[in-house]
Design an enzyme around this catalytic site. Structure first.
Site, short mmCIF file in Angstrom:
data_model
loop_
_atom_site.label_atom_id
_atom_site.label_comp_id
_atom_site.label_asym_id
_atom_site.label_seq_id
_atom_site.Cartn_x
_atom_site.Cartn_y
_atom_site.Cartn_z
N SER B 68 43.64 40.99 34.88
CA SER B 68 42.87 39.90 34.27
C SER B 68 42.11 40.34 33.02
CB SER B 68 41.90 39.31 35.28
OG SER B 68 40.71 40.06 35.33
N LYS B 105 34.69 42.05 34.36
CA LYS B 105 34.81 40.82 33.57
C LYS B 105 33.96 40.96 32.31
CE LYS B 105 36.95 38.35 36.76
NZ LYS B 105 38.22 37.70 36.64
#
Lengths: 429, 148
Positions: B68, B105
């Site tokens: 991701s 993230k």
């Protein structure tokens, strides 16, 4: 006036476990002793449940299920690394400090002109941010009082947000505070001493502080007299910056499973000797005598046997190979077939500094070679992990090794144990 | 063997005589002839720790699993260098503990709203809402990986 700060990590072992495992947030966590026997550390949630320190894990199975207590084997590598990091950060706050235990250090703040409570907060905040560990700070003019101030900070009896500074408190406030604290909380006043003091009508810290030091000396000891003086703000204990070299080095453990055969015990002994020899070289000492003991489980129904034997070494040495050879010889003398051995230990004593032997060390090329070999062994094991390079006597499998079924990964000490981060997102829920 | 003076046994010899200790020959290097022309340029070898780590005491490693964060050049199997001494701000790549999971993230923190943004269009943004447990664990300052 000297100024000491005692910095103490809250629930240290349990906090280290929680730091890397997000699933443990808010959960009751305990850490168990060797062989997963007893509770040796508790998270705040476990303390709130009233589960005492030292209780055998098997005895609290009901509570464990009921409250979902998570238990870990002692991950010494992780705790030691985090402890070293704490000490390193503390070193930024004072030029001299004493590492008192794995989770407590004294700092010398003598002559610091800052607001001490604010300084304590700065220490607390930096350790919280940099290492994710909560600490409490006690500040006072003596070590005994600093320890007490730390207790007050931890229990919220005085100070603010985990920092308690006795130096800025008035005499009246201190007296009131000390009158509310049991004398047993004072550093060095054990339970037995507490009982004896109760006979003298001393049950609070304030009463001990007001006691006549001469009387205390006559009835108890010089040590307790010193404690009274320290409670009065007279510093008698100095910072011990460098731990004195140990006079004996011991390595002993219980086995994860019984060992019956001599060959098995030889492996155990060789491993313990190697570990002890490593410690010996860390403090640059040579050992002049070696003690070995083996025993069966004293609580089992099976036949009991225990024996120990000390031998003087012909020449003081630091060489793992020499020490292992002697230890195995001693073992052959004391081993008896037919017993279920549960524990063994090795002690190195008659320690002397390496440098005293240095003249002959250079004179004898064999000894110099041995010294270099041992230094190399230590470097390799430091780099590749303990036991990466070892004597063949230690064996390869080690079935007797300590039972640590609930060991967490070596998050910061093992390439295989690093905490994995995922990329999972909301969509995958 | 050479005999060399040492202060070791002063009490048993007159002060004028040098006391003696044996040292092996070759224990100290004596250079004959011209010194090495490179001696003046000796310097420390490059150290990857120095390059990747600013504050060793507050630095921790986290291996990555998943795709991701590809857009930020963070790939499956990379090992992230995470520094806790840096205060995380909007736009930085962070390690976050969210509801029992360790994630990497990009931190979005604007107008009182917090979100964890992936760097891969296939992964939606994780909006932090009330009642969710969020710990910003540390700031990612680098990565490394072995090949082969």
């Amino acid at each position: 006036m000297p100024i000491f700060a005692l910095v103490d990590c809250n629930n240290f072992y349990a906090s280290c476990e929680k730091l890397f495992d997000p699933k443990l947030a808010g959960k009751p966590v305990v850490v168990l002793s060797n062989n997963d026997g007893c509770v040796v550390a508790r998270s705040a949630e476990v303390k709130a449940l009233g589960i005492p320190m030292g209780v055998p894990w098997f005895k609290i199975q009901k509570e464990a299920r009921q409250y979902g207590i998570v238990a870990f084997s002692s991950n010494y590598a992780l705790y030691a690394d985090m402890s070293n990091r704490v000490v390193e950060v503390l070193g930024q706050f004072s030029p001299s400090l004493e590492v008192y235990s794995i989770d407590e250090s004294f700092l010398d703040l003598t002559g610091f002109l800052q607001n001490l409570a604010e300084y304590g907060q700065a220490i607390r905040q930096r350790i919280q941010q940099w290492l994710g560990l909560a600490v409490c700070v006690g500040i006072a003019p003596t070590k005994t009082l600093a320890k007490l101030a730390n207790h007050c900070a931890k229990k919220g009896l005085a100070g603010q947000q985990g920092v308690c500074d006795f130096i800025t408190m008035t005499e009246a406030d201190l007296s009131r505070l000390f009158a509310r604290i049991e004398v047993g909380e004072v550093w060095g006043v054990g339970r037995r001493l507490q009982a004896r003091q109760a006979q003298l009508g001393i049950s609070t810290v304030q009463q001990l502080r007001e006691a006549d030091p001469d009387l205390i000396r006559a009835r108890f000891s010089v040590v307790l007299e010193r404690t009274v003086r320290e409670l009065r703000g007279v510093s008698c204990l100095e910072l011990e910056e460098v731990a004195p070299d140990k006079q004996q080095i011991m390595c002993s453990r219980s086995f994860g499973q019984y060992v019956y055969e001599r060959e098995g015990l030889e492996e155990v002994i060789a491993t313990y000797v190697s570990r002890a020899a490593e410690k010996l070289r860390q403090q640059s000492s040579l050992a002049g005598a070696l003690t070995l003991f083996i025993r069966t489980n004293p609580f089992s129904q099976e036949p009991h046997y225990q024996r120990s034997l000390t031998i003087p070494l012909p020449e003081a040495t630091e060489d793992t190979r020499v020490l292992v050879t002697w230890a195995v010889k001693v073992l052959r003398r004391i081993y008896r077939r037919g017993f279920a051995y549960q524990k063994a230990g090795v002690m190195l004593s008659e320690l002397r500094p390496q440098k005293m032997a240095q003249a002959s060390l250079f004179a004898d090329p064999d000894i110099e070679r041995s010294h270099r070999l041992m230094a190399t062994l230590d470097i390799i094991n430091q780099r590749w992990g303990r036991g990466a390079l070892r004597t063949a006597a230690e064996g390869l499998e080690k079935p007797w090794q300590m039972k640590r079924l609930r060991l967490s990964p070596g998050y910061t000490t093992d390439w295989e144990g690093m905490p994995v981060v995922g990329c999972r997102s909301e969509g995958e829920r | 063997m050479l005999e060399v003076a040492s202060p070791g046994s002063l009490d048993c010899l007159p002060a004028i005589d040098p006391p003696r200790v044996l040292l092996p020959l070759g224990a100290a290097k004596v250079s004959a002839g011209f010194p090495s022309p490179a001696a003046d340029y000796e310097d420390k070898r490059l150290d990857i720790n120095e390059y990747l780590i600013r504050n060793p005491v507050s630095t921790f490693f986290f291996p990555v699993q998943g795709e991701s964060m590809q857009g930020a050049e963070i790939f499956d199997g990379d090992i992230l260098v995470v520094d806790r001494s840096i205060t995380a701000i909007h736009g930085q790549i962070v390690i976050a503990f969210v509801d029992g999971e360790r994630l990497v993230k990009r931190l979005y923190h604007r107008n009182g709203r917090i979100a964890l943004v992936a760097e891969n269009p296939a992964y939606p943004t994780l909006h932090i809402r009330e009642g969710m447990e969020l710990v910003i664990w540390g700031v990612v300052i680098g990565k490394f990986k072995r090949i082969g």
